[in-house]
Motif scaffolding. Structure first.
Motif, mmCIF file in Angstrom:
data_model
loop_
_atom_site.group_PDB
_atom_site.id
_atom_site.type_symbol
_atom_site.label_atom_id
_atom_site.label_comp_id
_atom_site.label_asym_id
_atom_site.label_seq_id
_atom_site.Cartn_x
_atom_site.Cartn_y
_atom_site.Cartn_z
ATOM 1 N N LYS A 86 -20.712 21.871 -13.245
ATOM 2 C CA LYS A 86 -19.579 21.283 -12.530
ATOM 3 C C LYS A 86 -18.412 22.258 -12.574
ATOM 4 O O LYS A 86 -18.059 22.760 -13.641
ATOM 5 C CB LYS A 86 -19.158 19.986 -13.211
ATOM 6 C CG LYS A 86 -20.059 18.829 -12.937
ATOM 7 C CD LYS A 86 -19.473 17.574 -13.574
ATOM 8 C CE LYS A 86 -20.527 16.500 -13.632
ATOM 9 N NZ LYS A 86 -20.090 15.346 -14.418
ATOM 10 N N ARG B 10 -18.520 14.374 -7.774
ATOM 11 C CA ARG B 10 -18.875 14.602 -9.174
ATOM 12 C C ARG B 10 -17.885 15.563 -9.830
ATOM 13 O O ARG B 10 -17.676 15.529 -11.030
ATOM 14 C CB ARG B 10 -20.281 15.188 -9.275
ATOM 15 C CG ARG B 10 -21.378 14.181 -8.950
ATOM 16 C CD ARG B 10 -22.743 14.847 -9.002
ATOM 17 N NE ARG B 10 -23.013 15.482 -10.280
ATOM 18 C CZ ARG B 10 -22.955 16.789 -10.490
ATOM 19 N NH1 ARG B 10 -22.630 17.608 -9.526
ATOM 20 N NH2 ARG B 10 -23.229 17.282 -11.662
ATOM 21 N N GLU B 11 -17.331 16.433 -9.022
ATOM 22 C CA GLU B 11 -16.440 17.458 -9.586
ATOM 23 C C GLU B 11 -14.970 17.053 -9.566
ATOM 24 O O GLU B 11 -14.178 17.571 -10.356
ATOM 25 C CB GLU B 11 -16.611 18.781 -8.822
ATOM 26 C CG GLU B 11 -17.971 19.396 -9.062
ATOM 27 C CD GLU B 11 -18.131 20.777 -8.451
ATOM 28 O OE1 GLU B 11 -17.230 21.224 -7.726
ATOM 29 O OE2 GLU B 11 -19.174 21.390 -8.699
ATOM 30 N N ARG C 188 -19.163 6.286 -2.245
ATOM 31 C CA ARG C 188 -19.596 7.064 -3.403
ATOM 32 C C ARG C 188 -20.812 6.449 -4.061
ATOM 33 O O ARG C 188 -20.991 5.284 -4.032
ATOM 34 C CB ARG C 188 -18.462 7.136 -4.433
ATOM 35 C CG ARG C 188 -17.220 7.571 -3.743
ATOM 36 C CD ARG C 188 -16.079 7.769 -4.650
ATOM 37 N NE ARG C 188 -14.933 8.023 -3.758
ATOM 38 C CZ ARG C 188 -13.809 8.544 -4.137
ATOM 39 N NH1 ARG C 188 -13.636 8.898 -5.386
ATOM 40 N NH2 ARG C 188 -12.842 8.739 -3.295
#
Lengths: 305, 629
Positions: A7, A39-40, A305
Motif C-alpha cells: 500500500k 485501500r490506500e 466500496r
C-alpha cells in the motif's frame, strides 16, 4: 500465507474546495490517494459533472448537443433551468460567450445581467467562465464577480499571461478560481504561487491541466495529472488542488464526435470523461445532457466500496 | 549579381560588397570589428550603426528604439545594403583597441585565495644567474657543458637541454660578458629546457602571463614571478563572438573553409592586444617575457591551438585531446619572447575543460575531506562535486548573461559597471559601480542584486514579469513589453537611461536555471543532498563582488547554509596564475584531471525536468528555498 499487497502511504491530501453557498453547495477534492484506490486512501467527495450553458445561442456548437436542449438554447435562463430540472445537473458552468469579439461582441453589462438572471432562477452552484478574450474578460469578469458576490462561485480562467485582474476581483468577492496550465506541471505550480503571492488562498484554486478528447493525446493529459497528484501527495502544496476538465468543449469539436451522429458523439464524450475520472478529475464540464447522466451513474458505481 | 560600395566614413574605410551582404559582414570585410556578442543573430543589439546615406533593408528589432530609428540607427547584422552606402559607427559599437584598453585597465586583480600560497615557488620559467669561470688549459670543458654543469649544480642534478639557436653565438656572448649570463630555464615535458641565455644578470626581472580564455570574455594578467604579485589585469570580450556566441556555433564555423583559422586569429588578437596594452602600461618589453599559462574550456583550447574541434559537438562528444603539450610561444603566435614557452591546463571532457581544472587547483577542492562543490558561473557553467577521493564534473549551457553579454545594458565587470544595487520602498534605486564612476551598464553581480531587489519590492513577480500595477516613473512600457529604469540618463555616463527589460529578466532566468539545475542534477546523480555539501566554491567573472545571499534569493545557488559558501572570483585565471608561479601546481592539475568523472547532463532526462522547474524566482518548488519564504 496470504500475499499482502503493498500500500502506498501518502502524506498530503488534495485541498477541498467548496462551490456555492447554502443548500446546493458542493465540495471538490480532498483525496488522499489516487482515484478509487480506497485501500490506500480516501476520496471523500464524489467526482462531479457540470453541464455547460452559454449566455448566448451557441452558434458554434455541434448539432447533436444543440438539439438535445431544443429551443432552450435561445434563452440562457430557460437553458439553465432545463439542465437542472430535466437533466438533474447539480452544478452549472456558465460561459459568458456573448461578449467575445468573434461572437457578437456583446455588451458587458448585458452579459452580466444574463448571468444574474440565471443565478436567480437556478439554485445550483455556478462555475463562471469568461469569453476567452483577455481584454474583454478583464472588464467582464470583475463585474460578473461583483454581481455574484456572496454566491461562492468558481471563476475562470486565470492564465499565466492574465491572472491578476481575476485574482484580485475573486479575492474581493470571495470566489474560487480556475488556474490554467497548458499540460505543464511547472506552469501550474508557478501560477498557483503567483496567485498565492497576491494574497489569494491556494486552497481556493482549482487547476485546469488542459483537456483533450479521446484520440487526441489524452494519455499525455493523464500522465501530467498523475504526476501533479503524486507530487501533491508527497507534500507539494503548490500542486494540491482539485482538477477541472472541460470535456464537453473538447470532445464536441473533434470530427469523430460531431460528424457521426448523436450516439457516437455521446459515446465519445462519455469515453473521454470516464478516462478523466480515472485520471483524477474532480469536476468535469460536459455538454450533452445524456452523457452527463450516464457518466454520473458510472461514477456512482465506482464510488461503491 | 550587382555590387555596392559601403563607405565607413569615420573609419575612412570602404569596401565593395555583393548585393545582399549585411553591414556587419561588410564591416568585417573592411577590417572593422563591430561589437556583436551574439555573433550577428540580432540578439545583443551591440552592433548599432548609423546609415548616413543610401538604401538599406533593415530587420525590425526590439533593440532599436523609435528614437534610434529616427536617427538612422540600425543593427549592422540585420541590415542589408541595397545600394551604395555611407555608414557611421558610434564608438560604443566598436570593439576597438583603444576602447578595449580603456575597459581593460579597469579590471580588478581578483580575489586572493588561500590556496595560492600552498605551492612551492617553482615557476614555469626560472631565471638563473650564472657566474662561470672561464676556460683554461686545465679546464677545457666546452661553453655549453660549462653552463649545463653550473645549472645542474643549482638544479639538483636535473637534466637540462637546449636548442641549437641558443648555442650558435654562445661563445661570443659569454666572452663578451666575462662568462656571466642568465639562463632562462623552463619546465617542459617533465624535464628542463634552457629557453634562452641572456648576457649578464637579468634574474631580477622575471615576468609571466596568465590567461583565462572564456567563450565570452578573455582575461589576461601580468605576474611578477619573483614576488607573485599581479602587476596588471585586462579583460575583453572574446572576438570569436563575431562568429557565434556559443561554442557550438563556433565549432560549426570552424569546419567551414578557413573558419578555424579565423577563430584562431580572433582570439589571438585578443590575447596579443592584452599583452601589448599591459606591456605599455607597465613599461616593459614583451620580449622580456618567457612564460605564459593559459586555461580555457575544451573548445577554446582546440580553437586556440587550431585543432579540429568538430568531434566535440558530435555524439559521443569526444574531443581530439584533453591535454595539450607545452609549446613555443612563436609556434602559438603569442607575442612575448619568441623563445618563450606556453603551457595549457588540461581538461576532462568536451564540456568540462581546463578552466575548471584550473579552478580546482585554485580552490583546492581535490584536497577536501568533506563533500565540496565548485561552480564556475560562465557561459558554459561548469560544476565539480567531490572530495579528496573522487570528483564528478558536469557542464550546463548557461549562456553569457552573467558575463554581461546578450542583455540590453550588460557589460563586463569593469569600471563603470553597476555591481551592487539596493532598492528602497519608494522604488528608488541606489546603485554602486566599480570604481565609483558614473554608470555605463550592469555587470553580472549587479544583475543578481537587481533581480533580488526587484523581487523583494515586488517590481517583478516570481515569473519575472514586471508588475504593471505599480506606479513609478521607473516602470514603463517599451516596444515589446515592460522595463525598469535602473539609472536615469543623468546618473549614467552614456547619455541614456540604463534599464532592465522583461527580455533581459527572461534571459537571466534561463541562465540561473541552468546553473542551479546542473548543481542539483549532479548532486542527485550521486544521491547527495545539498545539506551534505560542506564547502561550496563559487567562481565566475564577477570581479571582486558577488552577493551570495542575493544569488540564493533569485535561485541561482541552492539555499544551503551560508557559511559553506566561498566566492573565489575568476578561479580559472587564478589556477593559471598559480601554475605559472609553481610547476607543482601545474603538475597537480595534470594529476587531478584524471580523477574527475564526466557526467553528461544532456543525456540525463531528469536534468531537463530540473531545468524547467528552475525557471521561476527562486524556484517552482518553494520548499527548496525555505529562506525565501
Amino acid at each position: 500465507m496470504a500475499i499482502e499487497l503493498i500500500k502506498e502511504k501518502y502524506t498530503g491530501p488534495i485541498n477541498t474546495v467548496e462551490i456555492g453557498a447554502g443548500q446546493g453547495m458542493v465540495k471538490l477534492g480532498g483525496e488522499t490517494a489516487l482515484p478509487f484506490l480506497f485501500r490506500e486512501g480516501d476520496m471523500p467527495n464524489k467526482p462531479l459533472i457540470a453541464l455547460e450553458v452559454q449566455d448566448c445561442e451557441p452558434s458554434d456548437w455541434a448539432d447533436p448537443v444543440r438539439d438535445a436542449f431544443g429551443d432552450a438554447v435561445k434563452d440562457p435562463v430557460k437553458w439553465a433551468k432545463k439542465c437542472v430540472s430535466e437533466f438533474g445537473a447539480k452544478i452549472l458552468c456558465v460561459r459568458l460567450q456573448s461578449a467575445h469579439p468573434d461572437f457578437g461582441n456583446g455588451s458587458i453589462d448585458a452579459s452580466v445581467e444574463r448571468l444574474k438572471a440565471i443565478a436567480k432562477e437556478v439554485k445550483v452552484p455556478l462555475i463562471v467562465i469568461g469569453c476567452g478574450d483577455d481584454d474583454k474578460d478583464n472588464e467582464l469578469l470583475p463585474k460578473a464577480s461583483q454581481a455574484m458576490k456572496g454566491s461562492n462561485c468558481l471563476f475562470g480562467i486565470a492564465t499565466q499571461a492574465n491572472y491578476k485582474t481575476l485574482t484580485a476581483t475573486c479575492l474581493a468577492d470571495g470566489h474560487s478560481i480556475i488556474a490554467d496550465s497548458p499540460i505543464d506541471v511547472n506552469i501550474a505550480k508557478q501560477l498557483n504561487i503567483l496567485m498565492a503571492d497576491m494574497g489569494f488562498d491556494q486552497k481556493r484554486i482549482v487547476m485546469h491541466p488542459t483537456t483533450t478528447s479521446l484520440g487526441y493525446g489524452m494519455e499525455y493529459v493523464y500522465s501530467i495529472m498523475e504526476r501533479a497528484r503524486l507530487a501533491a501527495f508527497i507534500g507539494d502544496a503548490s500542486l494540491a488542488m482539485p482538477f477541472i476538465l472541460f470535456v464537453g468543449q473538447e470532445t464536441w469539436k473533434v470530427k469523430e464526435a460531431k460528424e457521426f451522429g448523436e450516439k457516437q458523439g455521446i459515446n465519445w464524450e462519455i469515453a473521454t470523461a470516464a478516462a478523466m475520472v480515472q485520471a483524477g478529475a474532480d469536476i468535469q464540464v460536459l455538454r450533452h445532457p445524456r452523457s452527463a447522466v450516464s457518466i454520473t451513474k458510472y461514477i456512482d458505481k465506482l464510488m461503491e466500496r | 549579381m550587382s555590387e555596392f560600395t559601403v563607405n565607413f566614413i569615420d573609419q575612412k574605410k570602404s569596401v565593395r560588397v555583393k548585393a545582399g551582404t549585411d553591414i556587419l559582414s561588410a564591416a568585417a570585410k573592411a577590417g572593422i570589428v563591430l561589437n556583436a556578442s551574439c555573433g550577428g543573430d540580432g540578439l545583443c543589439g551591440k552592433c548599432k550603426v548609423i546609415i548616413k546615406k543610401g538604401k538599406v533593408k533593415a530587420e525590425a528589432s526590439r533593440l532599436v528604439s523609435e528614437d534610434d530609428k529616427k536617427r538612422g540607427i540600425v543593427l549592422a547584422c540585420g541590415t542589408i545594403a541595397e545600394g551604395d552606402l555611407e555608414v557611421m559607427i558610434p564608438s560604443e559599437s566598436l570593439e576597438s583597441r583603444e576602447k578595449m584598453k580603456h575597459d581593460a585597465e579597469e579590471f580588478t586583480k581578483g580575489v586572493v585565495l588561500k590556496e595560492e600560497t600552498r605551492f612551492s615557488r617553482s615557476p614555469l620559467v626560472r631565471k638563473i644567474y650564472l657566474e662561470l669561470s672561464g676556460p683554461s688549459a686545465d679546464d677545457t670543458t666546452s661553453d655549453l657543458e660549462r653552463i649545463y654543469e653550473a645549472l645542474s649544480a643549482k638544479l639538483d642534478g636535473t637534466l637540462v637541454s637546449t636548442k641549437l639557436a641558443n648555442v650558435k653565438h654562445l661563445g661570443e656572448m659569454l666572452r663578451d660578458n666575462e662568462f656571466k649570463a642568465t639562463a632562462v630555464v623552463a619546465h617542459k615535458d617533465g624535464a628542463l629546457e634552457i629557453l634562452a641565455l641572456e648576457p649578464g644578470d637579468t634574474s631580477a626581472s622575471n615576468l609571466g602571463f596568465a590567461f583565462d580564455i572564456g567563450t565570452t570574455t578573455v582575461v589576461g594578467q601580468l605576474v611578477d614571478v619573483n614576488t607573485g604579485d599581479v602587476l596588471s589585469s585586462r579583460i575583453a570580450f572574446n572576438k570569436q563572438a563575431q562568429y557565434g556566441s556559443d561554442v557550438i556555433t563556433r565549432i560549426v564555423y570552424a569546419s567551414e573553409g578557413g573558419g578555424l583559422e579565423k577563430l584562431y586569429e580572433a582570439v589571438m588578437d585578443n590575447i596579443n592586444e592584452i599583452i601589448e596594452d599591459i606591456a605599455k602600461e607597465c613599461k616593459i618589453e614583451p620580449g622580456d617575457i618567457y612564460g605564459a599559462v593559459l586555461a580555457g574550456n575544451m573548445t577554446m583550447m582546440h580553437l586556440l591551438l587550431r585543432i579540429d574541434p568538430s568531434s566535440i559537438r558530435r555524439a559521443p562528444y569526444v574531443p581530439t585531446t584533453t591535454v595539450f603539450p607545452s609549446i613555443n610561444s612563436a609556434e602559438l603566435g603569442l607575442e612575448i619572447n619568441p623563445k618563450g614557452i606556453v603551457a595549457f591546463l588540461p581538461g576532462v571532457a568536451s564540456y568540462v575543460g581546463g578552466d575548471i581544472i584550473s579552478g580546482l587547483i585554485a580552490c583546492g577542492l581535490y584536497r577536501n575531506e568533506g563533500l565540496a562543490l565548485l561552480a564556475d558561473i560562465g557561459t558554459n557553467g561548469e560544476i565539480v562535486l567531490g572530495n579528496k577521493d573522487w570528483m564528478m564534473g558536469a557542464a550546463a549551457s548557461a549562456g553569457p548573461a552573467f558575463e554581461g553579454s546578450g542583455l540590453s545594458f550588460g557589460m563586463k565587470a569593469v569600471k563603470g559597471a553597476i555591481d551592487r544595487v539596493a532598492i528602497d520602498e519608494k522604488l528608488v534605486v541606489k546603485a554602486g559601480t566599480i570604481g565609483n564612476e558614473k554608470a555605463k551598464g550592469i555587470c553580472g553581480s549587479g544583475y543578481i542584486d537587481l533581480l533580488c531587489q526587484m523581487l523583494k519590492r515586488r517590481i517583478i513577480e516570481k515569473d519575472g514579469k514586471i508588475n504593471r500595477t505599480l506606479s513609478s516613473p521607473r516602470i514603463r512600457k517599451n516596444e515589446n513589453n515592460h522595463e525598469f529604469v535602473v539609472a536615469f540618463k543623468d546618473e549614467s555616463s552614456i547619455g541614456r537611461d540604463i534599464v532592465i527589460t522583461e527580455d533581459d529578466i527572461e534571459n537571466l532566468k534561463r541562465s540561473k536555471g541552468a546553473i542551479y539545475s546542473a548543481i542539483i542534477s549532479l548532486l542527485n546523480k550521486v544521491d547527495k543532498d545539498i545539506s551534505e555539501v560542506k564547502k561550496m566554491y563559487i567562481a565566475g567573472g564577477f570581479g571582486n563582488y558577488l552577493n551570495i545571499e542575493n544569488a540564493i534569493a533569485i535561485g541561482l545557488l541552492p539555499d544551503a547554509k551560508r557559511d559553506v559558501y566561498e566566492f573565489i572570483g575568476n578561479s580559472s585565471l587564478a589556477g593559471a596564475r598559480m601554475s605559472l608561479l609553481s610547476h607543482d601546481a601545474f603538475v597537480k592539475a595534470n594529476e587531478i584531471f584524471k580523477n574527475v568523472t564526466y557526467v553528461d547532463l544532456s543525456s540525463e532526462p531528469a536534468y531537463m525536468d530540473e531545468y524547467i522547474a528552475a525557471l521561476f524566482f527562486p524556484h517552482t518548488d518553494s520548499r527548496r528555498f525555505p529562506s525565501a519564504r
